[in-house]
Every structure is written in structure tokens, then in C-alpha cells.
Design a protein around this motif. Structure first.
Motif, PDB file in Angstrom:
ATOM      1  N   ALA A 150      26.875  -5.244  30.697  1.00  0.00           N
ATOM      2  CA  ALA A 150      27.710  -6.452  30.756  1.00  0.00           C
ATOM      3  C   ALA A 150      27.066  -7.596  29.977  1.00  0.00           C
ATOM      4  O   ALA A 150      27.739  -8.332  29.239  1.00  0.00           O
ATOM      5  CB  ALA A 150      27.920  -6.867  32.216  1.00  0.00           C
ATOM      6  N   PHE A 151      25.750  -7.735  30.108  1.00  0.00           N
ATOM      7  CA  PHE A 151      25.006  -8.817  29.455  1.00  0.00           C
ATOM      8  C   PHE A 151      25.021  -8.631  27.935  1.00  0.00           C
ATOM      9  O   PHE A 151      25.311  -9.573  27.184  1.00  0.00           O
ATOM     10  CB  PHE A 151      23.572  -8.802  30.002  1.00  0.00           C
ATOM     11  N   VAL A 152      24.738  -7.419  27.495  1.00  0.00           N
ATOM     12  CA  VAL A 152      24.698  -7.144  26.048  1.00  0.00           C
ATOM     13  C   VAL A 152      26.105  -7.265  25.452  1.00  0.00           C
ATOM     14  O   VAL A 152      26.281  -7.849  24.380  1.00  0.00           O
ATOM     15  CB  VAL A 152      24.081  -5.753  25.783  1.00  0.00           C
ATOM     16  N   VAL A 211      24.364 -15.722  36.020  1.00  0.00           N
ATOM     17  CA  VAL A 211      24.479 -16.875  36.916  1.00  0.00           C
ATOM     18  C   VAL A 211      24.891 -16.425  38.313  1.00  0.00           C
ATOM     19  O   VAL A 211      25.449 -15.330  38.497  1.00  0.00           O
ATOM     20  CB  VAL A 211      25.514 -17.916  36.402  1.00  0.00           C
ATOM     21  N   ALA A 212      24.627 -17.298  39.284  1.00  0.00           N
ATOM     22  CA  ALA A 212      25.129 -17.109  40.645  1.00  0.00           C
ATOM     23  C   ALA A 212      26.148 -18.202  40.923  1.00  0.00           C
ATOM     24  O   ALA A 212      25.923 -19.369  40.613  1.00  0.00           O
ATOM     25  CB  ALA A 212      23.986 -17.191  41.653  1.00  0.00           C
ATOM     26  N   GLU A 213      27.278 -17.778  41.464  1.00  0.00           N
ATOM     27  CA  GLU A 213      28.316 -18.746  41.835  1.00  0.00           C
ATOM     28  C   GLU A 213      28.954 -18.268  43.125  1.00  0.00           C
ATOM     29  O   GLU A 213      29.449 -17.130  43.193  1.00  0.00           O
ATOM     30  CB  GLU A 213      29.369 -18.862  40.728  1.00  0.00           C
ATOM     31  N   GLY A 214      28.916 -19.103  44.143  1.00  0.00           N
ATOM     32  CA  GLY A 214      29.487 -18.729  45.431  1.00  0.00           C
ATOM     33  C   GLY A 214      28.859 -17.461  46.002  1.00  0.00           C
ATOM     34  O   GLY A 214      29.539 -16.643  46.619  1.00  0.00           O
ATOM     35  N   GLY A 215      27.548 -17.277  45.766  1.00  0.00           N
ATOM     36  CA  GLY A 215      26.841 -16.124  46.316  1.00  0.00           C
ATOM     37  C   GLY A 215      26.964 -14.859  45.495  1.00  0.00           C
ATOM     38  O   GLY A 215      26.280 -13.873  45.757  1.00  0.00           O
ATOM     39  N   ALA A 216      27.828 -14.866  44.474  1.00  0.00           N
ATOM     40  CA  ALA A 216      28.016 -13.661  43.654  1.00  0.00           C
ATOM     41  C   ALA A 216      27.404 -13.847  42.273  1.00  0.00           C
ATOM     42  O   ALA A 216      27.305 -14.965  41.765  1.00  0.00           O
ATOM     43  CB  ALA A 216      29.499 -13.359  43.522  1.00  0.00           C
ATOM     44  N   LEU A 217      27.000 -12.761  41.656  1.00  0.00           N
ATOM     45  CA  LEU A 217      26.428 -12.807  40.310  1.00  0.00           C
ATOM     46  C   LEU A 217      27.504 -12.566  39.260  1.00  0.00           C
ATOM     47  O   LEU A 217      28.429 -11.780  39.477  1.00  0.00           O
ATOM     48  CB  LEU A 217      25.342 -11.735  40.172  1.00  0.00           C
ATOM     49  N   LYS A 218      27.327 -13.240  38.110  1.00  0.00           N
ATOM     50  CA  LYS A 218      28.267 -13.100  37.001  1.00  0.00           C
ATOM     51  C   LYS A 218      27.511 -13.196  35.689  1.00  0.00           C
ATOM     52  O   LYS A 218      26.483 -13.868  35.623  1.00  0.00           O
ATOM     53  CB  LYS A 218      29.244 -14.285  36.987  1.00  0.00           C
ATOM     54  N   VAL A 219      28.057 -12.589  34.648  1.00  0.00           N
ATOM     55  CA  VAL A 219      27.565 -12.781  33.290  1.00  0.00           C
ATOM     56  C   VAL A 219      28.572 -13.657  32.557  1.00  0.00           C
ATOM     57  O   VAL A 219      29.773 -13.372  32.580  1.00  0.00           O
ATOM     58  CB  VAL A 219      27.385 -11.431  32.563  1.00  0.00           C
ATOM     59  N   ILE A 220      28.082 -14.710  31.939  1.00  0.00           N
ATOM     60  CA  ILE A 220      28.951 -15.604  31.169  1.00  0.00           C
ATOM     61  C   ILE A 220      28.270 -15.944  29.845  1.00  0.00           C
ATOM     62  O   ILE A 220      27.065 -15.730  29.686  1.00  0.00           O
ATOM     63  CB  ILE A 220      29.249 -16.932  31.915  1.00  0.00           C
TER      64      ILE A 220
END
Ligand code: MN3
Length: 213
Positions: A111-113, A128-137
């Protein structure tokens, strides 16, 4: 006056993925210039700022030159901390959150690549962490998460060509894959992740020093 933070390791500590020569340009020239221009513009404005984060938030959408330089000063300092000379792996609560969000570290890497390769032109790819969940942006140019309430960055990689061109030429994908496998600072990411849950302090840019009279 905001200072250029020293690298948390020697200029050649990230070789062979990132050469000493790249670090000499990237930290000592590019990063330094962003800090210097930020200081010039802050001084000219006559405004007193308690932190670089405050400068970034105050200038976002209002003063493009100040925003671009202050955010780039912040992003690069965060980027140096996002890397470590010794290979690491995530553990504990962070590893569990990666499993929940992505299904595992390999899937997070994909996802990151993919996000970094798909990002057109200059910018940054973040976990990043948002609302307790991890995301790639990803963010464009100087944009970052300092202006995003409730978003805590865990790691960032620089997608500007100056970050990798000397060492990897146009192979952004190869750079990101090797970066993720060998340089990602999971200890730093874990501290950031804990801070997102209210445990401890997240990373902040060093506070400005009063100018000597
Ligand atoms: Mn850069």
C-alpha cells in the motif's frame, strides 16, 4: 529563530540506500534552506510564534511561501526521524494495528509503495493514525498532516526527486521498497502511534530559540 536540527545519525549511516552525498545535499542544503527562509519570513512578518507547528497552521491557505517553507522544514525533520540505520520490524500494539488495517506488514508495504509510486510529481507518502486506525496517504509538495486535526503521522518518506535521484535515479519504486524494508524507524512509529492514543507526547519540531541580542 528556528534551528536546523542535526541528523539523528551520521550522514553515511543510511548507506547504501541513501548515500552520504544525498544527505549532504538534502539535509545540509535543502532542509537548511527551508529553515532559513522560514526564519526570514517570520522575522519580516513581525509575528511571534511559539512553535513551527503554529507557523504552519497560521500560514496554511494564507501565505503560500511561508507555508511551503515552514511545512518543508517540519516534514524533513520528521523524515530524518522516520529512518533508522539498523533494520527494524514493528511490534506490540503497532504490529497488531498493522495487521488489523492492512492484513500484515507485506500488505502495508504494498500500500505504501503503491501510494508513493502513484503520487504524481513531488510530495510525501505517510503512514498515519486517524481515529485509532492506520492509513496510508500522500500529500502534494509541502503539504503535511500538521494542519489536519486528529491525524497523527507515524512515518513519512520524501517523494521529491532530490530524495532519491542521486542514488536510485528515476527508480522511485525501488527506492520506496528498499526504504520500507531497511530504513523505516518502527520504534519512532510506535511512539507516534501511542501518542495518537493519548499515551505520551508525539514528535514536535524543536522550539525556536530567542535571537541573541
Ligand atoms: Mn526533500
Amino acid at each position: 529563530m528556528f534551528e536546523l536540527p542535526d541528523l539523528p545519525y551520521a550522514h553515511d549511516a543510511l548507506e547504501p540506500v541513501i548515500s552520504r552525498r544525498t544527505m549532504e545535499f538534502h539535509h545540509d542544503k535543502h532542509h537548511a534552506a527551508y529553515v532559513n527562509v522560514t526564519n526570514e519570513l517570520v522575522q519580516k512578518s513581525g509575528q511571534g510564534y511559539a512553535s513551527l507547528e503554529e507557523v504552519i497552521r497560521a500560514s496554511a491557505g494564507k501565505d503560500a511561501k511561508l507555508f511551503n517553507n515552514s511545512a518543508q522544514a517540519w516534514n524533513h525533520a520528521f523524515f530524518w526521524n522516520s529512518m533508522a540505520p539498523a533494520r527494524q520490524a514493528p511490534s506490540g500494539a503497532l504490529a497488531a494495528a498493522i495487521d488489523t488495517a492492512f492484513g500484515g506488514l507485506e500488505q502495508l508495504k504494498t500500500a505504501f509503495v503503491t501510494e508513493g509510486v502513484g503520487h504524481f510529481a513531488s510530495g510525501w507518502v505517510w503512514l498515519v493514525a486517524e481515529g485509532g486506525a492506520l492509513k496510508v496517504i500522500s500529500t502534494h509538495d509541502a503539504a503535511d498532516t500538521v494542519t489536519e486535526a486528529g491525524v497523527t503521522p507515524l512515518l513519512v518518506c520524501d517523494l521529491w526527486e532530490h530524495a532519491y535521484y542521486l542514488d536510485h535515479q528515476n527508480n522511485r519504486k525501488g527506492f520506496l521498497e528498499t526504504w520500507f524494508d531497511t530504513l523505516a524507524n518502527w520504534e519512532f512509529a510506535a511512539v507516534q502511534f501511542a501518542s495518537a492514543a493519548g499515551q505520551g507526547e508525539g514528535w514536535r519540531y524543536p522550539e525556536p530559540k530567542a535571537k541573541a541580542a
